[in-house]
Design a protein around this motif. Structure first.
Motif, PDB file in Angstrom:
ATOM      1  N   UNK A   1       9.187 -13.566  -9.877  1.00 44.09           N
ATOM      2  CA  UNK A   1       9.679 -13.650 -11.257  1.00 44.09           C
ATOM      3  C   UNK A   1       9.486 -12.326 -11.980  1.00 44.09           C
ATOM      4  N   UNK A   2       8.301 -11.725 -11.805  1.00 44.59           N
ATOM      5  CA  UNK A   2       8.031 -10.433 -12.454  1.00 44.59           C
ATOM      6  C   UNK A   2       8.993  -9.372 -11.936  1.00 44.59           C
ATOM      7  N   UNK A   3       9.183  -9.332 -10.627  1.00 47.34           N
ATOM      8  CA  UNK A   3      10.075  -8.330 -10.032  1.00 47.34           C
ATOM      9  C   UNK A   3      11.495  -8.490 -10.562  1.00 47.34           C
ATOM     10  N   UNK A   4      11.974  -9.718 -10.625  1.00 53.75           N
ATOM     11  CA  UNK A   4      13.322  -9.982 -11.144  1.00 53.75           C
ATOM     12  C   UNK A   4      13.426  -9.582 -12.612  1.00 53.75           C
ATOM     13  N   UNK A   5      12.440  -9.971 -13.396  1.00 50.64           N
ATOM     14  CA  UNK A   5      12.482  -9.700 -14.832  1.00 50.64           C
ATOM     15  C   UNK A   5      12.366  -8.218 -15.163  1.00 50.64           C
ATOM     16  N   UNK A   6      11.695  -7.441 -14.312  1.00 49.96           N
ATOM     17  CA  UNK A   6      11.464  -6.017 -14.587  1.00 49.96           C
ATOM     18  C   UNK A   6      12.413  -5.081 -13.839  1.00 49.96           C
ATOM     19  N   UNK A   7      13.249  -5.627 -12.973  1.00 45.55           N
ATOM     20  CA  UNK A   7      14.194  -4.785 -12.247  1.00 45.55           C
ATOM     21  C   UNK A   7      15.135  -4.013 -13.184  1.00 45.55           C
ATOM     22  N   UNK A   8      15.659  -4.639 -14.244  1.00 47.25           N
ATOM     23  CA  UNK A   8      16.499  -3.850 -15.159  1.00 47.25           C
ATOM     24  C   UNK A   8      15.737  -2.694 -15.810  1.00 47.25           C
ATOM     25  N   UNK A   9      14.479  -2.908 -16.162  1.00 48.76           N
ATOM     26  CA  UNK A   9      13.678  -1.847 -16.776  1.00 48.76           C
ATOM     27  C   UNK A   9      13.438  -0.698 -15.802  1.00 48.76           C
ATOM     28  N   UNK A  10      13.082  -1.024 -14.563  1.00 51.42           N
ATOM     29  CA  UNK A  10      12.873   0.013 -13.548  1.00 51.42           C
ATOM     30  C   UNK A  10      14.170   0.785 -13.337  1.00 51.42           C
ATOM     31  N   UNK A  11      15.275   0.063 -13.272  1.00 52.03           N
ATOM     32  CA  UNK A  11      16.577   0.710 -13.077  1.00 52.03           C
ATOM     33  C   UNK A  11      16.909   1.629 -14.246  1.00 52.03           C
TER      34      UNK A  11
ATOM     35  N   UNK B   1      13.114   0.282  -3.620  1.00 52.09           N
ATOM     36  CA  UNK B   1      11.828  -0.367  -3.375  1.00 52.09           C
ATOM     37  C   UNK B   1      11.637  -1.604  -4.232  1.00 52.09           C
ATOM     38  N   UNK B   2      12.042  -1.523  -5.500  1.00 53.75           N
ATOM     39  CA  UNK B   2      11.923  -2.669  -6.406  1.00 53.75           C
ATOM     40  C   UNK B   2      12.822  -3.814  -5.943  1.00 53.75           C
ATOM     41  N   UNK B   3      14.021  -3.482  -5.495  1.00 55.96           N
ATOM     42  CA  UNK B   3      14.935  -4.504  -4.977  1.00 55.96           C
ATOM     43  C   UNK B   3      14.353  -5.126  -3.710  1.00 55.96           C
ATOM     44  N   UNK B   4      13.876  -4.298  -2.797  1.00 53.95           N
ATOM     45  CA  UNK B   4      13.299  -4.793  -1.542  1.00 53.95           C
ATOM     46  C   UNK B   4      12.090  -5.675  -1.798  1.00 53.95           C
ATOM     47  N   UNK B   5      11.288  -5.314  -2.777  1.00 55.23           N
ATOM     48  CA  UNK B   5      10.119  -6.115  -3.133  1.00 55.23           C
ATOM     49  C   UNK B   5      10.539  -7.517  -3.579  1.00 55.23           C
TER      50      UNK B   5
ATOM     51  N   UNK C   1       0.834  -1.211   0.000  1.00 54.55           N
ATOM     52  CA  UNK C   1       0.000   0.000   0.000  1.00 54.55           C
ATOM     53  C   UNK C   1       0.859   1.246   0.000  1.00 54.55           C
ATOM     54  N   UNK C   2       1.878   1.271   0.850  1.00 57.07           N
ATOM     55  CA  UNK C   2       2.759   2.436   0.931  1.00 57.07           C
ATOM     56  C   UNK C   2       3.503   2.647  -0.385  1.00 57.07           C
ATOM     57  N   UNK C   3       4.003   1.576  -0.949  1.00 63.04           N
ATOM     58  CA  UNK C   3       4.766   1.679  -2.196  1.00 63.04           C
ATOM     59  C   UNK C   3       3.869   2.137  -3.345  1.00 63.04           C
ATOM     60  N   UNK C   4       2.713   1.535  -3.443  1.00 57.92           N
ATOM     61  CA  UNK C   4       1.780   1.895  -4.512  1.00 57.92           C
ATOM     62  C   UNK C   4       1.382   3.359  -4.441  1.00 57.92           C
ATOM     63  N   UNK C   5       1.156   3.846  -3.237  1.00 56.53           N
ATOM     64  CA  UNK C   5       0.739   5.230  -3.050  1.00 56.53           C
ATOM     65  C   UNK C   5       1.821   6.244  -3.362  1.00 56.53           C
ATOM     66  N   UNK C   6       3.058   5.793  -3.431  1.00 52.69           N
ATOM     67  CA  UNK C   6       4.165   6.721  -3.682  1.00 52.69           C
ATOM     68  C   UNK C   6       4.696   6.658  -5.112  1.00 52.69           C
ATOM     69  N   UNK C   7       4.271   5.679  -5.906  1.00 52.95           N
ATOM     70  CA  UNK C   7       4.791   5.553  -7.273  1.00 52.95           C
ATOM     71  C   UNK C   7       4.019   6.485  -8.196  1.00 52.95           C
ATOM     72  N   UNK C   8       4.747   7.420  -8.805  1.00 51.71           N
ATOM     73  CA  UNK C   8       4.125   8.380  -9.716  1.00 51.71           C
ATOM     74  C   UNK C   8       4.517   8.156 -11.173  1.00 51.71           C
ATOM     75  N   UNK C   9       5.753   7.770 -11.427  1.00 53.76           N
ATOM     76  CA  UNK C   9       6.303   7.808 -12.782  1.00 53.76           C
ATOM     77  C   UNK C   9       6.649   6.445 -13.374  1.00 53.76           C
ATOM     78  N   UNK C  10       6.190   5.388 -12.751  1.00 56.20           N
ATOM     79  CA  UNK C  10       6.505   4.045 -13.210  1.00 56.20           C
ATOM     80  C   UNK C  10       5.196   3.242 -13.265  1.00 56.20           C
TER      81      UNK C  10
END
Length: 168
Positions: free
Chosen positions: A142-152, A96-100, A26-35
Motif C-alpha cells: 500500500x505504501x509503495x503504491x501510494x508513494x509511487x507518484x511522489x517518487x516519480x 526500483x520503486x515499481x519492482x518493489x 539491502x541493495x536498494x537501500x544502499x543505493x538510494x541517495x536522494x529520496x
C-alpha cells in the motif's frame, strides 16, 4: 503430494522468497541517495523482512522441515542480478520503486495461499504468524503504491534539473 508436503515445500519457498527480498532491500537501500522517505521505508521493511525470515525459520523448525539452501542461494543470486542490473538504468529509482511494488504483490499472493495451506495441513499454530506477515506485506505494498507518484515526480524534477543526480 499431500497437503502437508505442499505446505512444507511452500514454507521453504517463502523462506527463499524472503531471503531474496532481504538481498534486494539491502541493495536498494544502499543505493538510494536522494529520496529519504523511500530509503527510510525500505530500511523499515528490511527490518520487518529480517523478522519475517526468523518467524518462518521458527515455523520451519517447529514442523521439522529441512531448509533448502539451494533455493535460498538461487534467490539471493537473482536478487543480486536485479540490483546490479538496476545500477545501469538512468531511471533506477523509479524502476526500483515499481519492482518493489510488484514484488510485494507476489509476496501477498504467496502468503494468502500459504495461510490456506497451513490450515489444510493442520498447522493452526502458524496461521496467525503467517497472517501477521501478510499484513506487513500488504502495508508495504500500500505504501509503495501510494508513494509511487511522489517518487516519480521527484525523479522527473531532479532529472530535468542541470547537474542534479536523479537516478538514485
Amino acid at each position: 503430494m499431500t497437503p502437508q508436503e505442499n505446505y512444507h515445500d511452500w514454507l521453504r519457498d517463502a523462506h527463499a522468497m524472503e531471503k531474496q527480498a532481504e538481498s534486494m532491500l539491502k541493495a536498494m537501500s544502499g543505493r538510494i541517495d536522494n529520496y529519504p522517505d523511500l530509503r527510510a521505508k525500505i530500511e523499515q521493511h528490511l527490518t520487518e523482512t529480517e523478522s519475517q525470515i526468523k518467524r518462518l525459520e521458527d515455523i520451519i523448525d517447529r514442523n521439522g522441515i529441512s531448509r533448502s539452501l539451494l533455493k535460498d542461494a538461487t534467490s539471493k543470486m537473482a536478487a543480486m542480478g536485479q540490483a546490479v542490473g538496476g545500477m545501469f538504468m538512468s531511471d533506477e529509482i523509479v524502476k526500483g520503486a515499481i519492482s518493489s511494488y510488484v514484488f510485494e504483490q507476489f509476496e501477498i499472493a504467496c502468503y494468502t495461499s500459504l495461510i490456506c495451506a497451513a490450515e489444510k495441513a493442520g498447522d493452526v499454530a502458524s496461521v496467525q504468524t503467517l497472517k501477521d506477515i501478510l499484513a506487513e506485506e500488504q502495508n508495504m505494498a500500500d505504501w509503495a503504491r501510494d508513494h509511487l507518484p511522489d517518487v516519480t515526480e521527484q525523479f522527473l524534477l531532479r532529472d530535468a534539473a542541470e547537474g542534479v543526480e536523479a537516478k538514485k
